[in-house]
Design a protein around this motif. Sequence first.
Motif, PDB file in Angstrom:
ATOM      1  N   GLY A  38       0.784  -1.226   0.000  1.00  0.00           N
ATOM      2  CA  GLY A  38       0.000   0.000   0.000  1.00  0.00           C
ATOM      3  C   GLY A  38       0.817   1.276   0.000  1.00  0.00           C
ATOM      4  N   ASP A  39       1.902   1.316   0.760  1.00  0.00           N
ATOM      5  CA  ASP A  39       2.706   2.543   0.839  1.00  0.00           C
ATOM      6  C   ASP A  39       3.302   2.895  -0.520  1.00  0.00           C
ATOM      7  OD1 ASP A  39       2.119   2.736   3.501  1.00  0.00           O
ATOM      8  OD2 ASP A  39       4.015   1.858   4.196  1.00  0.00           O
ATOM      9  N   GLU A  40       3.871   1.896  -1.201  1.00  0.00           N
ATOM     10  CA  GLU A  40       4.445   2.150  -2.520  1.00  0.00           C
ATOM     11  C   GLU A  40       3.356   2.541  -3.517  1.00  0.00           C
ATOM     12  OE1 GLU A  40       6.923  -0.988  -3.934  1.00  0.00           O
ATOM     13  OE2 GLU A  40       8.181  -1.020  -2.142  1.00  0.00           O
ATOM     14  N   LEU A  41       2.212   1.880  -3.432  1.00  0.00           N
ATOM     15  CA  LEU A  41       1.107   2.199  -4.344  1.00  0.00           C
ATOM     16  C   LEU A  41       0.682   3.651  -4.171  1.00  0.00           C
ATOM     17  CD1 LEU A  41      -2.020   0.203  -5.271  1.00  0.00           C
ATOM     18  CD2 LEU A  41      -2.343   2.389  -4.140  1.00  0.00           C
ATOM     19  N   ILE A  54      -4.068  -3.067 -10.815  1.00  0.00           N
ATOM     20  CA  ILE A  54      -4.273  -4.499 -10.592  1.00  0.00           C
ATOM     21  C   ILE A  54      -3.730  -4.777  -9.201  1.00  0.00           C
ATOM     22  CG2 ILE A  54      -3.708  -6.835 -11.359  1.00  0.00           C
ATOM     23  CD1 ILE A  54      -3.149  -5.574 -14.160  1.00  0.00           C
ATOM     24  N   MET A  55      -4.588  -5.263  -8.303  1.00  0.00           N
ATOM     25  CA  MET A  55      -4.197  -5.350  -6.900  1.00  0.00           C
ATOM     26  C   MET A  55      -4.553  -6.707  -6.293  1.00  0.00           C
ATOM     27  SD  MET A  55      -5.452  -2.913  -3.757  1.00  0.00           S
ATOM     28  CE  MET A  55      -5.589  -1.546  -4.919  1.00  0.00           C
ATOM     29  N   ASP A  56      -3.564  -7.323  -5.662  1.00  0.00           N
ATOM     30  CA  ASP A  56      -3.794  -8.584  -4.966  1.00  0.00           C
ATOM     31  C   ASP A  56      -4.544  -8.321  -3.660  1.00  0.00           C
ATOM     32  OD1 ASP A  56      -3.694 -11.264  -4.318  1.00  0.00           O
ATOM     33  OD2 ASP A  56      -1.691 -11.139  -3.431  1.00  0.00           O
ATOM     34  N   ILE A  57      -5.445  -9.207  -3.312  1.00  0.00           N
ATOM     35  CA  ILE A  57      -6.157  -9.056  -2.044  1.00  0.00           C
ATOM     36  C   ILE A  57      -5.312  -9.548  -0.880  1.00  0.00           C
ATOM     37  CG2 ILE A  57      -8.049 -10.036  -0.677  1.00  0.00           C
ATOM     38  CD1 ILE A  57      -9.908  -9.604  -2.932  1.00  0.00           C
ATOM     39  N   LYS A  61       1.223  -7.298   4.872  1.00  0.00           N
ATOM     40  CA  LYS A  61       1.289  -6.088   5.693  1.00  0.00           C
ATOM     41  C   LYS A  61      -0.040  -5.347   5.706  1.00  0.00           C
ATOM     42  CE  LYS A  61       3.990  -1.880   6.429  1.00  0.00           C
ATOM     43  NZ  LYS A  61       5.111  -1.035   5.932  1.00  0.00           N
ATOM     44  N   GLU A  62      -0.537  -5.040   4.528  1.00  0.00           N
ATOM     45  CA  GLU A  62      -1.834  -4.379   4.366  1.00  0.00           C
ATOM     46  C   GLU A  62      -2.533  -5.043   3.197  1.00  0.00           C
ATOM     47  OE1 GLU A  62      -3.721   0.126   3.784  1.00  0.00           O
ATOM     48  OE2 GLU A  62      -1.611  -0.257   3.346  1.00  0.00           O
ATOM     49  N   ASP A  63      -3.669  -5.679   3.451  1.00  0.00           N
ATOM     50  CA  ASP A  63      -4.299  -6.436   2.369  1.00  0.00           C
ATOM     51  C   ASP A  63      -4.958  -5.505   1.354  1.00  0.00           C
ATOM     52  OD1 ASP A  63      -7.090  -5.906   3.069  1.00  0.00           O
ATOM     53  OD2 ASP A  63      -6.791  -7.270   4.749  1.00  0.00           O
ATOM     54  N   LEU A  65      -7.968  -5.268   0.257  1.00  0.00           N
ATOM     55  CA  LEU A  65      -9.249  -4.672   0.608  1.00  0.00           C
ATOM     56  C   LEU A  65      -9.055  -3.421   1.458  1.00  0.00           C
ATOM     57  CD1 LEU A  65     -11.348  -7.873   1.403  1.00  0.00           C
ATOM     58  CD2 LEU A  65     -11.432  -6.448  -0.653  1.00  0.00           C
ATOM     59  N   SER A  66      -8.068  -3.438   2.343  1.00  0.00           N
ATOM     60  CA  SER A  66      -7.772  -2.251   3.156  1.00  0.00           C
ATOM     61  C   SER A  66      -7.274  -1.109   2.280  1.00  0.00           C
ATOM     62  CB  SER A  66      -6.728  -2.583   4.231  1.00  0.00           C
ATOM     63  OG  SER A  66      -7.208  -3.560   5.122  1.00  0.00           O
ATOM     64  N   ILE A  67      -6.422  -1.444   1.302  1.00  0.00           N
ATOM     65  CA  ILE A  67      -5.927  -0.423   0.382  1.00  0.00           C
ATOM     66  C   ILE A  67      -7.084   0.144  -0.435  1.00  0.00           C
ATOM     67  CG2 ILE A  67      -4.395   0.042  -1.557  1.00  0.00           C
ATOM     68  CD1 ILE A  67      -2.634  -2.284  -0.541  1.00  0.00           C
ATOM     69  N   LEU A  68      -7.949  -0.745  -0.924  1.00  0.00           N
ATOM     70  CA  LEU A  68      -9.114  -0.314  -1.707  1.00  0.00           C
ATOM     71  C   LEU A  68      -9.985   0.626  -0.877  1.00  0.00           C
ATOM     72  CD1 LEU A  68     -10.983  -0.561  -4.210  1.00  0.00           C
ATOM     73  CD2 LEU A  68     -11.960  -2.600  -3.144  1.00  0.00           C
ATOM     74  N   ARG A  69     -10.218   0.269   0.385  1.00  0.00           N
ATOM     75  CA  ARG A  69     -11.042   1.098   1.265  1.00  0.00           C
ATOM     76  C   ARG A  69     -10.430   2.489   1.431  1.00  0.00           C
ATOM     77  NH1 ARG A  69     -10.682  -1.788   5.415  1.00  0.00           N
ATOM     78  NH2 ARG A  69     -12.547  -3.067   5.133  1.00  0.00           N
ATOM     79  N   SER A  70      -9.110   2.557   1.503  1.00  0.00           N
ATOM     80  CA  SER A  70      -8.454   3.851   1.686  1.00  0.00           C
ATOM     81  C   SER A  70      -8.508   4.712   0.423  1.00  0.00           C
ATOM     82  CB  SER A  70      -6.995   3.650   2.113  1.00  0.00           C
ATOM     83  OG  SER A  70      -6.192   3.208   1.029  1.00  0.00           O
ATOM     84  N   LEU A  71      -8.642   4.077  -0.733  1.00  0.00           N
ATOM     85  CA  LEU A  71      -8.675   4.811  -1.994  1.00  0.00           C
ATOM     86  C   LEU A  71     -10.059   5.332  -2.339  1.00  0.00           C
ATOM     87  CD1 LEU A  71      -6.430   2.498  -4.211  1.00  0.00           C
ATOM     88  CD2 LEU A  71      -5.807   4.732  -3.287  1.00  0.00           C
ATOM     89  N   ARG A  72     -11.073   4.514  -2.095  1.00  0.00           N
ATOM     90  CA  ARG A  72     -12.427   4.897  -2.444  1.00  0.00           C
ATOM     91  C   ARG A  72     -13.046   5.745  -1.335  1.00  0.00           C
ATOM     92  NH1 ARG A  72     -11.161   3.477  -7.218  1.00  0.00           N
ATOM     93  NH2 ARG A  72     -12.072   1.630  -8.189  1.00  0.00           N
ATOM     94  N   PRO A  73     -13.947   6.722  -1.652  1.00  0.00           N
ATOM     95  CA  PRO A  73     -14.439   7.002  -3.001  1.00  0.00           C
ATOM     96  C   PRO A  73     -13.674   8.108  -3.724  1.00  0.00           C
ATOM     97  CG  PRO A  73     -15.770   8.178  -1.416  1.00  0.00           C
ATOM     98  CD  PRO A  73     -14.729   7.414  -0.619  1.00  0.00           C
TER      99      PRO A  73
END
Length: 237
Positions: A38-41, A54-57, A61-63, A65-73
């Motif tokens: 997530g940090d690099e992303l 394209i993101m692995d679930i 360290k941080e899955d 879904l957590s990264i997706l939640r932080s990005l949306r909306p």
Amino acid sequence: MNSQQCHILVCDDEIDVREMLQEYLGKRGYQVSTASGGDELRAIVADVPVDLMIMDINMPKEDGLSILRSLRPENTTPIIMLTAAGDVVDRIIGLEMGADDYLGKPVDLRELEARIKAILRREALTDRPAAGSTDAEQAAFGHYVLDKEAAKLLAEDGSEVQLTAMEYRLLKVFAENKGRVLNRDQLLEHAHDRSWDPFDRSIDIRISRLRRKLETNPEKPQIIRTVRGIGYVYDPK
């Protein structure tokens, strides 16, 4: 948008997967950046425009879904989630949180490329401006207005309500079929490019997300109503 113009960001903790996708997509003309988490992303997203992720679930360290939640909306960049084969729960949660598509591991590279092309085609259609502005280019969804010319959902104060590309396309399909009951197959056909499993819940999940944004009481929807045993109907009145 063709491949030469498209910047894809691959986020996976497995270096073999990152290198495989970077090599495969790079040979097909895509610009590919990679991140191990997530940090690099987030650093890449903050630095340069990204057209698709394209993101692995399953990352330690941080899955995903957590990264997706932080990005949306706020960030509506299309995201394809990579899930363990047969992990329906993760797929459902990902769709509920705003993922655009999912693909099981191990990744079939040809299918992944087809999914990427389908999403980019839809994005291009979503972003294409209409010729002229007429009343037909706007549709009321409760206290909100869908501006099809600008491809935006606007609140009463003029502020934009963030939508994923799939959510926008669904609203557009409803606006163009006002008062008509649409079943799930019709919605998938008009709003998505590929065939889905007939038991797939993606439409129900996305409509549930839209209701949380549009309806005064999402539990008793009045704008996008369920017609039991058939599908959904957009009823602006």
